[in-house]
Design a protein around this motif. Sequence first.
Motif, PDB file in Angstrom:
ATOM      1  N   GLU A  46       0.843  -1.187   0.000  1.00 41.11           N
ATOM      2  CA  GLU A  46       0.000   0.000   0.000  1.00 41.11           C
ATOM      3  C   GLU A  46       0.884   1.245   0.000  1.00 41.11           C
ATOM      4  OE1 GLU A  46      -3.902   1.624   2.431  1.00 41.11           O
ATOM      5  OE2 GLU A  46      -2.251   0.762   3.590  1.00 41.11           O
ATOM      6  N   GLN A  47       0.524   2.219  -0.817  1.00 43.90           N
ATOM      7  CA  GLN A  47       1.207   3.505  -0.791  1.00 43.90           C
ATOM      8  C   GLN A  47       0.450   4.464   0.115  1.00 43.90           C
ATOM      9  OE1 GLN A  47       1.726   5.470  -4.578  1.00 43.90           O
ATOM     10  NE2 GLN A  47       3.182   6.960  -3.731  1.00 43.90           N
ATOM     11  N   VAL A  48       1.178   5.115   1.004  1.00 41.88           N
ATOM     12  CA  VAL A  48       0.590   6.136   1.878  1.00 41.88           C
ATOM     13  C   VAL A  48       1.497   7.365   1.841  1.00 41.88           C
ATOM     14  CG1 VAL A  48      -0.578   4.488   3.386  1.00 41.88           C
ATOM     15  CG2 VAL A  48       1.749   5.230   3.933  1.00 41.88           C
ATOM     16  N   PRO A  49       0.942   8.565   2.003  1.00 39.03           N
ATOM     17  CA  PRO A  49       1.734   9.801   1.881  1.00 39.03           C
ATOM     18  C   PRO A  49       2.505  10.145   3.148  1.00 39.03           C
ATOM     19  CG  PRO A  49      -0.550  10.351   2.274  1.00 39.03           C
ATOM     20  CD  PRO A  49      -0.500   8.855   2.153  1.00 39.03           C
ATOM     21  N   VAL A  50       3.307   9.208   3.615  1.00 37.76           N
ATOM     22  CA  VAL A  50       4.178   9.422   4.769  1.00 37.76           C
ATOM     23  C   VAL A  50       5.589   9.091   4.317  1.00 37.76           C
ATOM     24  CG1 VAL A  50       4.725   8.736   7.127  1.00 37.76           C
ATOM     25  CG2 VAL A  50       2.339   8.820   6.382  1.00 37.76           C
ATOM     26  N   GLU A  51       6.562   9.945   4.611  1.00 31.34           N
ATOM     27  CA  GLU A  51       7.895   9.779   4.061  1.00 31.34           C
ATOM     28  C   GLU A  51       8.693   8.696   4.789  1.00 31.34           C
ATOM     29  OE1 GLU A  51       9.182  11.096   1.173  1.00 31.34           O
ATOM     30  OE2 GLU A  51       7.015  11.433   1.047  1.00 31.34           O
ATOM     31  N   ALA A  52       8.204   7.492   4.671  1.00 29.59           N
ATOM     32  CA  ALA A  52       8.868   6.315   5.224  1.00 29.59           C
ATOM     33  C   ALA A  52       8.284   5.098   4.533  1.00 29.59           C
ATOM     34  CB  ALA A  52       8.659   6.223   6.733  1.00 29.59           C
ATOM     35  N   VAL A  53       8.999   3.986   4.596  1.00 28.68           N
ATOM     36  CA  VAL A  53       8.494   2.699   4.102  1.00 28.68           C
ATOM     37  C   VAL A  53       8.778   1.649   5.159  1.00 28.68           C
ATOM     38  CG1 VAL A  53       8.582   0.943   2.314  1.00 28.68           C
ATOM     39  CG2 VAL A  53       8.926   3.341   1.699  1.00 28.68           C
ATOM     40  N   ASN A  54       7.761   0.861   5.494  1.00 29.28           N
ATOM     41  CA  ASN A  54       7.934  -0.237   6.439  1.00 29.28           C
ATOM     42  C   ASN A  54       7.704  -1.554   5.715  1.00 29.28           C
ATOM     43  OD1 ASN A  54       6.501  -2.352   8.364  1.00 29.28           O
ATOM     44  ND2 ASN A  54       7.795  -1.078   9.665  1.00 29.28           N
ATOM     45  N   LEU A  55       8.662  -2.461   5.847  1.00 33.04           N
ATOM     46  CA  LEU A  55       8.504  -3.834   5.368  1.00 33.04           C
ATOM     47  C   LEU A  55       8.485  -4.744   6.582  1.00 33.04           C
ATOM     48  CD1 LEU A  55       8.438  -6.118   3.261  1.00 33.04           C
ATOM     49  CD2 LEU A  55      10.949  -6.044   3.256  1.00 33.04           C
ATOM     50  N   SER A  56       7.384  -5.460   6.765  1.00 32.51           N
ATOM     51  CA  SER A  56       7.250  -6.408   7.868  1.00 32.51           C
ATOM     52  C   SER A  56       7.093  -7.804   7.287  1.00 32.51           C
ATOM     53  CB  SER A  56       6.037  -6.059   8.734  1.00 32.51           C
ATOM     54  OG  SER A  56       6.215  -4.810   9.379  1.00 32.51           O
ATOM     55  N   LEU A  57       7.969  -8.700   7.681  1.00 29.48           N
ATOM     56  CA  LEU A  57       7.915 -10.097   7.250  1.00 29.48           C
ATOM     57  C   LEU A  57       7.297 -10.914   8.367  1.00 29.48           C
ATOM     58  CD1 LEU A  57      11.433 -10.429   5.568  1.00 29.48           C
ATOM     59  CD2 LEU A  57       9.262  -9.749   4.522  1.00 29.48           C
ATOM     60  N   TRP A  58       6.073 -11.375   8.145  1.00 27.69           N
ATOM     61  CA  TRP A  58       5.303 -12.107   9.159  1.00 27.69           C
ATOM     62  C   TRP A  58       5.267 -13.587   8.811  1.00 27.69           C
ATOM     63  CZ3 TRP A  58       2.186 -10.327  13.375  1.00 27.69           C
ATOM     64  CH2 TRP A  58       2.290  -8.952  13.610  1.00 27.69           C
ATOM     65  N   LEU A  59       5.573 -14.410   9.790  1.00 33.54           N
ATOM     66  CA  LEU A  59       5.467 -15.861   9.646  1.00 33.54           C
ATOM     67  C   LEU A  59       4.441 -16.370  10.646  1.00 33.54           C
ATOM     68  CD1 LEU A  59       8.825 -15.121   9.504  1.00 33.54           C
ATOM     69  CD2 LEU A  59       8.807 -17.481   8.712  1.00 33.54           C
ATOM     70  N   GLY A  60       3.517 -17.189  10.197  1.00 28.77           N
ATOM     71  CA  GLY A  60       2.555 -17.805  11.097  1.00 28.77           C
ATOM     72  C   GLY A  60       3.199 -18.932  11.870  1.00 28.77           C
ATOM     73  N   VAL A  61       4.328 -18.637  12.477  1.00 24.52           N
ATOM     74  CA  VAL A  61       5.150 -19.629  13.172  1.00 24.52           C
ATOM     75  C   VAL A  61       5.592 -19.020  14.498  1.00 24.52           C
ATOM     76  CG1 VAL A  61       7.254 -21.006  13.128  1.00 24.52           C
ATOM     77  CG2 VAL A  61       6.004 -20.562  10.996  1.00 24.52           C
ATOM     78  N   GLY A  62       5.103 -19.568  15.585  1.00 27.72           N
ATOM     79  CA  GLY A  62       5.519 -19.112  16.900  1.00 27.72           C
ATOM     80  C   GLY A  62       5.791 -20.294  17.801  1.00 27.72           C
ATOM     81  N   PRO A 392       3.164   3.990   8.497  1.00 29.98           N
ATOM     82  CA  PRO A 392       3.380   2.787   7.694  1.00 29.98           C
ATOM     83  C   PRO A 392       3.556   1.528   8.538  1.00 29.98           C
ATOM     84  CG  PRO A 392       4.627   4.603   6.763  1.00 29.98           C
ATOM     85  CD  PRO A 392       4.056   5.091   8.074  1.00 29.98           C
ATOM     86  N   SER A 393       4.247   1.636   9.680  1.00 27.22           N
ATOM     87  CA  SER A 393       4.448   0.449  10.512  1.00 27.22           C
ATOM     88  C   SER A 393       3.135  -0.014  11.129  1.00 27.22           C
ATOM     89  CB  SER A 393       5.484   0.726  11.600  1.00 27.22           C
ATOM     90  OG  SER A 393       5.074   1.789  12.438  1.00 27.22           O
ATOM     91  N   ASP A 394       2.238   0.931  11.512  1.00 26.82           N
ATOM     92  CA  ASP A 394       0.921   0.555  12.025  1.00 26.82           C
ATOM     93  C   ASP A 394       0.178  -0.298  10.999  1.00 26.82           C
ATOM     94  OD1 ASP A 394       1.236   1.995  14.386  1.00 26.82           O
ATOM     95  OD2 ASP A 394       0.287   3.798  13.579  1.00 26.82           O
ATOM     96  N   ARG A 395       0.144   0.181   9.777  1.00 24.90           N
ATOM     97  CA  ARG A 395      -0.626  -0.509   8.737  1.00 24.90           C
ATOM     98  C   ARG A 395       0.027  -1.832   8.342  1.00 24.90           C
ATOM     99  NH1 ARG A 395      -3.865   3.533   4.860  1.00 24.90           N
ATOM    100  NH2 ARG A 395      -4.247   5.205   6.343  1.00 24.90           N
ATOM    101  N   ALA A 396       1.347  -1.817   8.219  1.00 26.87           N
ATOM    102  CA  ALA A 396       2.026  -3.060   7.850  1.00 26.87           C
ATOM    103  C   ALA A 396       1.807  -4.133   8.902  1.00 26.87           C
ATOM    104  CB  ALA A 396       3.518  -2.799   7.642  1.00 26.87           C
ATOM    105  N   SER A 397       1.799  -3.746  10.175  1.00 29.92           N
ATOM    106  CA  SER A 397       1.553  -4.716  11.243  1.00 29.92           C
ATOM    107  C   SER A 397       0.131  -5.240  11.194  1.00 29.92           C
ATOM    108  CB  SER A 397       1.822  -4.064  12.611  1.00 29.92           C
ATOM    109  OG  SER A 397       3.191  -3.771  12.763  1.00 29.92           O
ATOM    110  N   LEU A 398      -0.836  -4.359  10.953  1.00 31.68           N
ATOM    111  CA  LEU A 398      -2.235  -4.777  10.843  1.00 31.68           C
ATOM    112  C   LEU A 398      -2.403  -5.807   9.736  1.00 31.68           C
ATOM    113  CD1 LEU A 398      -5.264  -4.154  11.715  1.00 31.68           C
ATOM    114  CD2 LEU A 398      -5.295  -2.593   9.750  1.00 31.68           C
ATOM    115  N   TYR A 399      -1.869  -5.498   8.562  1.00 27.03           N
ATOM    116  CA  TYR A 399      -2.019  -6.399   7.428  1.00 27.03           C
ATOM    117  C   TYR A 399      -1.247  -7.703   7.639  1.00 27.03           C
ATOM    118  CZ  TYR A 399      -3.323  -1.903   5.305  1.00 27.03           C
ATOM    119  OH  TYR A 399      -3.888  -0.678   5.046  1.00 27.03           O
TER     120      TYR A 399
END
Length: 448
Positions: A46-62, A392-399
């Motif tokens: 997702e593109q959002v108008p905030v001058e940062a990019v967050n990449l979160s790599l989520w694994l369904g493994v805990g 961006p980190s809020d949204r990346a974590s949600l998704y």
Amino acid sequence: MLNTKIGKEICLHDYRMTSILVNSSASRLNTPTIHRLPNGLTIVAEQVPVEAVNLSLWLGVGSAVESDEINGMAHFLEHMIFKGTGRLESGEFERQIEQRGAVTNAATSQDYTYYYITSAPQDFAELAPLQIEVVLNAAIPDEAFERERFVVLEEIRRSEDNPRRRTYYRSMEAGFDRLPYRRPVLGPTQVIEQLQPQQMRDFHATWYRPQSITASVVGNLPVEQLIKIVAEGFAQAEAHQSAPIDRCPPEFSQLSAEASFESISRQEHVDESLQQARLVMLWRVPGMADLHQTYALDVLSSVLSHGRTARLVRDLREERGLVSGISVSNMTYIRQGLFYISAQLPVENLEAVEAAILEHIHRLHVEPISAAEIQRVRTLVANRYIFGNETPSDRASLYGYYQSVIGDLQPAFNYPAIVQSMDADTLQAAACQYLDPSAYRCVVLKPQ
């Protein structure tokens, strides 16, 4: 009111993926696009108008996928991910991050592990592949493993010195008889002391595959560019990845939820470090596997304890002064959840507070919740949803969370609307079904 719908499919032949735009018909707050690659990787961009990019790599493994013999492995591996790869020496990833003012971190839970990086948009194309490389191709060298073992053991020691953590651990052991949620994510000291590097390499080779990963990327770059950077980063890393280990599904995948409690059961412990007692009351409730059944319980937890005007807070802390603190959580794991009421209080108030909590639970059964209380919770949820979408980190974590844990983003967007639709009858029915005042588990920790 929020509602979502699936938009049209778009084929990007360069990456041979299916792209689905998840749009909102009533709100433009969230408009992510889902991309699935042939290797099983899911990208949410997702593109959002905030001058940062967050990449979160989520694994369904805990920790829930671990056996008792390797309990704590997922968290230990989280530490070792940053110790270099065959192509990236230890410390190089952190050096590159720090040089560009970016940040990186990770976390492990019962149901997931995730790693993230936040950078300036102009640095993202260079830094994102490095993060993907360390996650997919962790070398797990023997010497670094032994050094990090002491770090993990110290983390376990600190957690055991924390009264809140100790209370939580005791409560999880009481709440579950079979499900692995009863075990600590960090693992016990005696298990961590015995783990071997090859066991961790095998665990990594089993679970850290593209098909187990959701790459959630949000920031101020065009969606197509975000997709390309992440997809190419995975292609480069996969070219150097070791062969996967094929194993039978873990025992956890075959486990069903545990039955509701049938009576009142108590556990009492002495904790010499405490200044006040701790009281925890637990009910087994549905988990993420039965997501539609959890929403009313979320609302009930807010009615009871979220804010100074919530029922338990107002009655037991503000008006009667029986507790110094009280909270309620609807703790939702994949297989099952716990409705968790926790209070900090003088020892002499234990009996009175437990009785008062039960009276409040009984009231939920026999008296409809007022319109004003329901509206307060609706406003609270709506505002938190907005505030939780700001970065961006809020949204990346949600998704990342919803896609990796349940394989569906729609509940993330529907949550406020579902809460808005809750009425007194629905909430009363949930209380009657799941919160039986004559059947629960009680954990008490008393000071010496």
